[in-house]
Design an enzyme around this catalytic site. Structure first.
Site, PDB file in Angstrom:
ATOM      1  N   ASP A  17      -3.299   7.422  -0.397  1.00 34.08           N
ATOM      2  CA  ASP A  17      -4.591   6.716  -0.382  1.00 34.08           C
ATOM      3  C   ASP A  17      -4.398   5.285   0.090  1.00 34.08           C
ATOM      4  OD1 ASP A  17      -7.188   5.874  -0.745  1.00 34.08           O
ATOM      5  OD2 ASP A  17      -7.090   5.838  -2.939  1.00 34.08           O
ATOM      6  N   ASP A  29     -14.376   6.281  -4.989  1.00 34.03           N
ATOM      7  CA  ASP A  29     -13.693   5.129  -5.583  1.00 34.03           C
ATOM      8  C   ASP A  29     -14.612   4.424  -6.566  1.00 34.03           C
ATOM      9  OD1 ASP A  29     -11.125   5.081  -4.188  1.00 34.03           O
ATOM     10  OD2 ASP A  29     -12.314   4.748  -2.388  1.00 34.03           O
TER      11      ASP A  29
HETATM   12  C1  DX5 Z   1      -9.030   1.486  -1.826  1.00 39.51           C
HETATM   13  C2  DX5 Z   1      -9.513   2.881  -2.045  1.00 39.51           C
HETATM   14  C3  DX5 Z   1      -9.298   3.817  -0.903  1.00 39.51           C
HETATM   15  C4  DX5 Z   1     -10.008   3.399   0.362  1.00 39.51           C
HETATM   16  C5  DX5 Z   1      -9.469   4.170   1.530  1.00 39.51           C
HETATM   17  O1  DX5 Z   1      -9.197   0.786  -3.020  1.00 39.51           O
HETATM   18  O2  DX5 Z   1      -8.866   3.466  -3.163  1.00 39.51           O
HETATM   19  O3  DX5 Z   1      -9.679   5.128  -1.276  1.00 39.51           O
HETATM   20  O4  DX5 Z   1     -11.394   3.588   0.274  1.00 39.51           O
HETATM   21  O5  DX5 Z   1     -10.015   3.658   2.714  1.00 39.51           O
HETATM   22  P1  DX5 Z   1      -9.130   3.484   4.035  1.00 39.51           P
HETATM   23  O6  DX5 Z   1      -8.702   4.855   4.444  1.00 39.51           O
HETATM   24  O7  DX5 Z   1     -10.050   2.825   5.013  1.00 39.51           O
HETATM   25  O8  DX5 Z   1      -7.942   2.614   3.672  1.00 39.51           O
HETATM   26 ZN    ZN Z   2      -9.174   5.552  -3.563  1.00 40.15          ZN
END
Ligand code: DX5
Ligand code: ZN
Length: 223
Positions: A177, A34
């Protein structure tokens, strides 16, 4: 076959490599990276130097999620750093910049994705690019942080993408996601998801390897 993409945003940056090794052993298919600029979304995360460093450490392909206001400016840099897949946000695009984006992806040789915030409606023009996109990421949390709760409103969008894909015989993958965990994996799979991004559900688990294997098993059982 479902792909599991652990999101390294959940890892402690000082011990990241350890989490990455465990995820590899657990069968991670991609690493989700990210990239957040503090403007498009309220957090600041990784830059191309991390992607370059990881590229030397792992053979697992990197899926870079650009939560930044001007992603076009950095495509070449991230691609050069080793990103195999890059998604940019629909909210930063219009029809003309999207055409430029898919052209750049072909030229530079990365798989192009478009990520969509949970409450953004998909404009009609995006359909013109369904044949050029490798994947679409209908987000199920607001961009910025790991560890947020899954927004089930996204399920309708996932279903609609799956329907459009079937009707138009497109090949893009659907990547979920945000807040993905063992309680919603089956539901997501039943709506047509192909890639499961998962941060806290695997990296905050007592056993990272087991958590990845378990998610995969649940997902494949449903598919
Ligand atoms: C949020 C990100 C995600 C996040 C996912 O902005 O794009 O990729 O890191 O993490 P979890 O699975 O904990 O929601
Ligand atoms: Zn993400």
């Amino acid at each position: 076959m479902v792909k599991i993409a652990p999101s390294i945003l959940s890892l402690n940056p000082l011990t990241m490599l350890d989490g990455i090794r465990q995820a590899e052993e657990g069968g991670a298919d991609l690493f989700h990276v990210d990239v957040i600029d503090g403007v498009f979304a309220p957090n600041i995360s990784f830059g191309p130097s991390l992607v370059r460093a990881l590229y030397k450490e792992t053979t697992v392909p990197m899926d870079v999620h650009m939560m930044i206001t001007n992603p076009m400016r950095y495509l070449e840099t991230f691609c050069g750093a080793g990103a195999k897949m890059i998604s940019v946000h629909l909210e930063t695009l219009d029809k003309w910049s999207c055409a430029h984006y898919v052209r750049m992806a072909k030229e530079l040789g990365f798989e192009a994705g478009v990520a969509i915030k949970p409450y953004t409606k998909i404009p009609a023009w995006l359909r013109e690019f369904y044949g050029d996109l490798s994947y679409i990421v209908p987000m199920s949390v607001e961009p910025g942080f790991s560890g947020q709760s899954f927004l089930s409103d996204t399920l309708g969008k996932i279903q609609a993408l799956n329907d459009d894909r079937r009707l138009g015989k497109y090949n893009f993958l659907i990547e979920a996601d945000g807040g993905v965990n063992s309680s919603n994996v089956k539901l997501l799979m039943s709506r047509g998801v192909d890639v499961l991004v998962t941060g806290s559900a695997v990296f905050d688990a007592p056993n990272i390897k087991e958590a990845i294997r378990e998610l995969k098993k649940l997902a494949e059982h449903q598919a």
